[in-house]
Design a protein around this motif. Structure first.
Motif, PDB file in Angstrom:
ATOM      1  N   LEU A 106      10.167   7.019   3.175  1.00  0.00           N
ATOM      2  CA  LEU A 106      10.643   8.230   2.502  1.00  0.00           C
ATOM      3  C   LEU A 106      11.945   8.010   1.755  1.00  0.00           C
ATOM      4  O   LEU A 106      12.293   8.782   0.872  1.00  0.00           O
ATOM      5  N   GLY A 107      12.673   6.938   2.096  1.00  0.00           N
ATOM      6  CA  GLY A 107      13.944   6.669   1.445  1.00  0.00           C
ATOM      7  C   GLY A 107      13.798   5.838   0.201  1.00  0.00           C
ATOM      8  O   GLY A 107      14.213   6.236  -0.891  1.00  0.00           O
ATOM      9  N   THR A 108      13.153   4.679   0.336  1.00  0.00           N
ATOM     10  CA  THR A 108      12.977   3.779  -0.804  1.00  0.00           C
ATOM     11  C   THR A 108      11.783   4.194  -1.657  1.00  0.00           C
ATOM     12  O   THR A 108      11.825   4.121  -2.885  1.00  0.00           O
ATOM     13  N   HIS A 109      10.713   4.621  -0.998  1.00  0.00           N
ATOM     14  CA  HIS A 109       9.487   5.020  -1.704  1.00  0.00           C
ATOM     15  C   HIS A 109       9.298   6.530  -1.571  1.00  0.00           C
ATOM     16  O   HIS A 109      10.244   7.262  -1.367  1.00  0.00           O
ATOM     17  N   SER A 110       8.066   6.990  -1.678  1.00  0.00           N
ATOM     18  CA  SER A 110       7.723   8.390  -1.437  1.00  0.00           C
ATOM     19  C   SER A 110       6.252   8.441  -1.038  1.00  0.00           C
ATOM     20  O   SER A 110       5.516   7.464  -1.217  1.00  0.00           O
ATOM     21  N   LEU A 111       5.824   9.571  -0.507  1.00  0.00           N
ATOM     22  CA  LEU A 111       4.429   9.699  -0.089  1.00  0.00           C
ATOM     23  C   LEU A 111       3.482   9.719  -1.290  1.00  0.00           C
ATOM     24  O   LEU A 111       2.282   9.514  -1.126  1.00  0.00           O
ATOM     25  N   ASN A 112       4.022   9.954  -2.468  1.00  0.00           N
ATOM     26  CA  ASN A 112       3.181   9.954  -3.672  1.00  0.00           C
ATOM     27  C   ASN A 112       2.969   8.549  -4.226  1.00  0.00           C
ATOM     28  O   ASN A 112       1.986   8.297  -4.923  1.00  0.00           O
ATOM     29  N   SER A 113       3.882   7.641  -3.915  1.00  0.00           N
ATOM     30  CA  SER A 113       3.788   6.301  -4.497  1.00  0.00           C
ATOM     31  C   SER A 113       3.427   5.222  -3.483  1.00  0.00           C
ATOM     32  O   SER A 113       3.047   4.117  -3.859  1.00  0.00           O
ATOM     33  N   ALA A 114       3.561   5.527  -2.203  1.00  0.00           N
ATOM     34  CA  ALA A 114       3.297   4.531  -1.164  1.00  0.00           C
ATOM     35  C   ALA A 114       2.490   5.152  -0.039  1.00  0.00           C
ATOM     36  O   ALA A 114       2.445   6.370   0.113  1.00  0.00           O
ATOM     37  N   SER A 115       1.864   4.303   0.730  1.00  0.00           N
ATOM     38  CA  SER A 115       1.137   4.770   1.903  1.00  0.00           C
ATOM     39  C   SER A 115       1.597   3.974   3.118  1.00  0.00           C
ATOM     40  O   SER A 115       2.204   2.908   2.991  1.00  0.00           O
ATOM     41  N   MET A 116       1.298   4.502   4.290  1.00  0.00           N
ATOM     42  CA  MET A 116       1.710   3.852   5.525  1.00  0.00           C
ATOM     43  C   MET A 116       0.527   3.730   6.465  1.00  0.00           C
ATOM     44  O   MET A 116      -0.277   4.662   6.597  1.00  0.00           O
ATOM     45  N   LEU A 117       0.403   2.583   7.102  1.00  0.00           N
ATOM     46  CA  LEU A 117      -0.637   2.347   8.085  1.00  0.00           C
ATOM     47  C   LEU A 117       0.030   2.136   9.441  1.00  0.00           C
ATOM     48  O   LEU A 117       1.039   1.453   9.534  1.00  0.00           O
ATOM     49  N   THR A 118      -0.536   2.726  10.484  1.00  0.00           N
ATOM     50  CA  THR A 118      -0.054   2.472  11.838  1.00  0.00           C
ATOM     51  C   THR A 118      -1.224   1.997  12.686  1.00  0.00           C
ATOM     52  O   THR A 118      -2.362   2.433  12.500  1.00  0.00           O
ATOM     53  N   GLU A 119      -0.929   1.105  13.614  1.00  0.00           N
ATOM     54  CA  GLU A 119      -1.961   0.548  14.491  1.00  0.00           C
ATOM     55  C   GLU A 119      -3.125  -0.011  13.671  1.00  0.00           C
ATOM     56  O   GLU A 119      -4.295   0.175  14.015  1.00  0.00           O
ATOM     57  N   PHE A 120      -2.808  -0.706  12.583  1.00  0.00           N
ATOM     58  CA  PHE A 120      -3.823  -1.260  11.690  1.00  0.00           C
ATOM     59  C   PHE A 120      -4.243  -2.629  12.195  1.00  0.00           C
ATOM     60  O   PHE A 120      -3.407  -3.503  12.454  1.00  0.00           O
ATOM     61  N   ARG A 121      -5.544  -2.822  12.322  1.00  0.00           N
ATOM     62  CA  ARG A 121      -6.055  -4.075  12.866  1.00  0.00           C
ATOM     63  C   ARG A 121      -5.772  -5.248  11.927  1.00  0.00           C
ATOM     64  O   ARG A 121      -6.031  -5.175  10.731  1.00  0.00           O
ATOM     65  N   ALA A 122      -5.261  -6.319  12.504  1.00  0.00           N
ATOM     66  CA  ALA A 122      -5.019  -7.558  11.759  1.00  0.00           C
ATOM     67  C   ALA A 122      -5.415  -8.710  12.672  1.00  0.00           C
ATOM     68  O   ALA A 122      -4.649  -9.117  13.540  1.00  0.00           O
ATOM     69  N   GLY A 123      -6.619  -9.203  12.512  1.00  0.00           N
ATOM     70  CA  GLY A 123      -7.116 -10.241  13.392  1.00  0.00           C
ATOM     71  C   GLY A 123      -7.262  -9.720  14.805  1.00  0.00           C
ATOM     72  O   GLY A 123      -7.878  -8.683  15.043  1.00  0.00           O
ATOM     73  N   SER A 124      -6.645 -10.389  15.764  1.00  0.00           N
ATOM     74  CA  SER A 124      -6.721  -9.969  17.158  1.00  0.00           C
ATOM     75  C   SER A 124      -5.580  -9.034  17.556  1.00  0.00           C
ATOM     76  O   SER A 124      -5.429  -8.693  18.732  1.00  0.00           O
ATOM     77  N   CYS A 125      -4.769  -8.621  16.580  1.00  0.00           N
ATOM     78  CA  CYS A 125      -3.617  -7.756  16.849  1.00  0.00           C
ATOM     79  C   CYS A 125      -3.735  -6.436  16.087  1.00  0.00           C
ATOM     80  O   CYS A 125      -4.576  -6.285  15.207  1.00  0.00           O
ATOM     81  N   LYS A 126      -2.863  -5.503  16.450  1.00  0.00           N
ATOM     82  CA  LYS A 126      -2.719  -4.262  15.701  1.00  0.00           C
ATOM     83  C   LYS A 126      -1.274  -4.167  15.232  1.00  0.00           C
ATOM     84  O   LYS A 126      -0.352  -4.314  16.029  1.00  0.00           O
ATOM     85  N   ALA A 127      -1.118  -3.925  13.939  1.00  0.00           N
ATOM     86  CA  ALA A 127       0.220  -3.868  13.353  1.00  0.00           C
ATOM     87  C   ALA A 127       0.901  -2.551  13.708  1.00  0.00           C
ATOM     88  O   ALA A 127       0.290  -1.487  13.616  1.00  0.00           O
ATOM     89  N   ASP A 128       2.176  -2.635  14.111  1.00  0.00           N
ATOM     90  CA  ASP A 128       2.923  -1.421  14.431  1.00  0.00           C
ATOM     91  C   ASP A 128       2.950  -0.472  13.231  1.00  0.00           C
ATOM     92  O   ASP A 128       2.622   0.711  13.350  1.00  0.00           O
ATOM     93  N   LEU A 129       3.343  -1.011  12.096  1.00  0.00           N
ATOM     94  CA  LEU A 129       3.491  -0.174  10.903  1.00  0.00           C
ATOM     95  C   LEU A 129       3.442  -1.067   9.671  1.00  0.00           C
ATOM     96  O   LEU A 129       4.050  -2.138   9.653  1.00  0.00           O
ATOM     97  N   ALA A 130       2.707  -0.632   8.668  1.00  0.00           N
ATOM     98  CA  ALA A 130       2.659  -1.346   7.386  1.00  0.00           C
ATOM     99  C   ALA A 130       2.846  -0.348   6.262  1.00  0.00           C
ATOM    100  O   ALA A 130       2.370   0.793   6.352  1.00  0.00           O
ATOM    101  N   ILE A 131       3.541  -0.761   5.225  1.00  0.00           N
ATOM    102  CA  ILE A 131       3.753   0.095   4.061  1.00  0.00           C
ATOM    103  C   ILE A 131       3.137  -0.575   2.837  1.00  0.00           C
ATOM    104  O   ILE A 131       3.362  -1.762   2.585  1.00  0.00           O
ATOM    105  N   LEU A 132       2.353   0.201   2.126  1.00  0.00           N
ATOM    106  CA  LEU A 132       1.679  -0.280   0.922  1.00  0.00           C
ATOM    107  C   LEU A 132       2.351   0.341  -0.285  1.00  0.00           C
ATOM    108  O   LEU A 132       2.373   1.567  -0.441  1.00  0.00           O
ATOM    109  N   ASN A 133       2.903  -0.492  -1.126  1.00  0.00           N
ATOM    110  CA  ASN A 133       3.467  -0.030  -2.388  1.00  0.00           C
ATOM    111  C   ASN A 133       2.925  -0.943  -3.474  1.00  0.00           C
ATOM    112  O   ASN A 133       1.750  -0.906  -3.789  1.00  0.00           O
ATOM    113  N   GLY A 134       3.740  -1.841  -4.009  1.00  0.00           N
ATOM    114  CA  GLY A 134       3.215  -2.832  -4.934  1.00  0.00           C
ATOM    115  C   GLY A 134       2.527  -3.956  -4.194  1.00  0.00           C
ATOM    116  O   GLY A 134       1.730  -4.702  -4.753  1.00  0.00           O
ATOM    117  N   THR A 135       2.841  -4.083  -2.905  1.00  0.00           N
ATOM    118  CA  THR A 135       2.259  -5.112  -2.054  1.00  0.00           C
ATOM    119  C   THR A 135       2.059  -4.504  -0.670  1.00  0.00           C
ATOM    120  O   THR A 135       2.326  -3.318  -0.458  1.00  0.00           O
TER     121      THR A 135
END
Length: 294
Positions: free
Chosen positions: A81-110
C-alpha cells in the motif's frame, strides 16, 4: 502489559481467518469474545471492537512478541500500500512454491516473495524455502528482526535480498535482491496455478492447448510448460495473476478498516459487499456488547 504464553497465543489468534470470517458472516464472533477475554487486556468503557483489535496489535508489535502477522502488516502497509497500490499490484499469501508455501508475494512488474522470520521463528527451514522459491519467483527477500539479520546475511546467497523490521516497525533494506526470472522452473510454476490460470498463460504465450479430456488436461498442459522459456513463463504468470487475483475490488473495504485488520482482510479476501458491510458495522460496536457474542 507483559503477556504470558497463553495471553500471547490469544493475541495472535485474534487475527486469524476464523475470527475474521465469523464476524463477516454472522456480524459477531464467539471466538473473538473468548480470545479477547484471554488476552488480559482491560477494555475501556468507550472502546469499540476495532479499538480492541488495535490494542491487541499494539502489544504484538512490541519487540520480542512480534509474530508473522506483525511482519505481514508491515509489508502490507509499507510495500503493497505504500510503494504500490491495490490497483497496480496484487498480493499472494500462502502461495504454493514447490514443496513450500510462500508467506507473502507481491506482483507488480515482477514477482517478489517475502519470507518472514520473526523473533518466534527459527532459520532451520530457510535454505529449503529459498531453493523452492527460486523455482517460482524472480526476486526473494527474507525479512527478519534485528536478532536474525546477521544470521540471515551469513547463511543465504548474495542474490537473496535481506530486510530488517526494527523495533519501531520500520522496514530497512539491508541487501538488494537480484532478479532471476530467467532461472525459474516453468513446471513448478505450472504446479502452483489453477487450471484456468495455467491455460491463460499458455494462450498469452501463443501456445494452443490440445483439445483433450479433462482427465488428462493438466498433464497435457504440464508437457506444454516443459517446452517454454523460464523468463517468458514468469512474465506471463505475473500478468495473469495480477488479473485473476486482483485486489482492486477490495480497495474501498480496506480503506475503511483500521491498520491492524488490513493484512487479514487482504489475506481472507471477503468480496461479498454485504459481508464487508456486516464486518464494518460489527467492529464499530462497543466492545462491551461484543463480549456477549455467542
Amino acid at each position: 502489559m507483559s503477556p504470558n504464553a497463553s495471553q500471547l497465543s490469544a493475541l495472535s489468534r485474534l487475527f486469524s481467518p476464523g475470527v475474521f470470517r465469523e464476524i463477516s458472516q454472522k456480524g459477531q464472533s464467539a471466538l473473538f469474545a473468548r480470545l479477547f477475554s484471554q488476552t488480559g487486556i482491560v477494555g475501556r468503557s468507550n472502546q469499540t471492537v476495532a479499538d480492541a483489535f488495535d490494542a491487541a496489535f499494539a502489544i504484538l508489535r512490541r519487540a520480542g512478541y512480534r509474530d508473522e502477522y506483525v511482519y505481514r502488516a508491515a509489508l502490507t502497509q509499507n510495500v503493497l500500500l505504500g510503494t504500490h497500490s491495490l490497483n497496480s499490484a496484487s498480493m499472494l499469501t500462502e502461495f504454493r512454491a514447490g514443496s513450500c508455501k510462500a508467506d507473502l508475494a507481491i506482483l507488480n512488474g515482477t514477482a517478489t516473495v517475502y519470507e518472514i522470520k520473526s523473533e518466534r521463528d527459527s532459520l532451520t527451514r530457510l535454505e529449503n524455502q529459498i531453493n523452492n522459491y527460486k523455482k517460482v519467483f524472480a526476486k526473494i527477500y527474507v525479512i527478519a528482526g534485528e536478532a536474525h539479520v546477521n544470521s540471515v546475511l551469513s547463511n543465504t546467497p548474495l542474490d537473496i535480498g535481506v530486510m530488517c523490521l526494527n523495533r519501531r516497525s520500520h522496514i530497512s533494506k539491508i541487501r538488494e535482491a537480484v532478479d532471476r526470472s530467467e532461472s525459474v522452473c516453468p513446471i513448478t510454476i505450472f504446479e502452483s496455478l489453477r487450471a484456468d490460470e495455467a491455460r491463460s498463460i499458455l494462450n498469452d504465450l501463443g501456445v494452443i492447448v490440445p483439445d483433450v479430456p479433462n482427465t488428462i488436461l493438466r498433464s497435457t498442459m504440464r508437457d506444454c510448460y516443459a517446452q517454454l522459456a523460464p523468463k517468458d513463463v514468469h512474465h506471463a504468470m505475473v500478468r495473469t495473476l495480477k488479473r485473476t487475483r486482483s485486489l482492486a475490488p477490495l480497495s474501498e473495504f480496506i480503506e475503511r478498516l483500521p491498520l491492524s485488520l488490513r493484512p487479514i482482510a487482504l489475506s481472507v479476501q471477503i468480496r461479498n459487499t454485504v459481508q464487508q458491510q456486516r464486518f464494518i458495522e460489527a467492529v464499530s460496536l462497543p466492545l462491551i456488547k461484543a463480549m456477549d457474542w455467542k
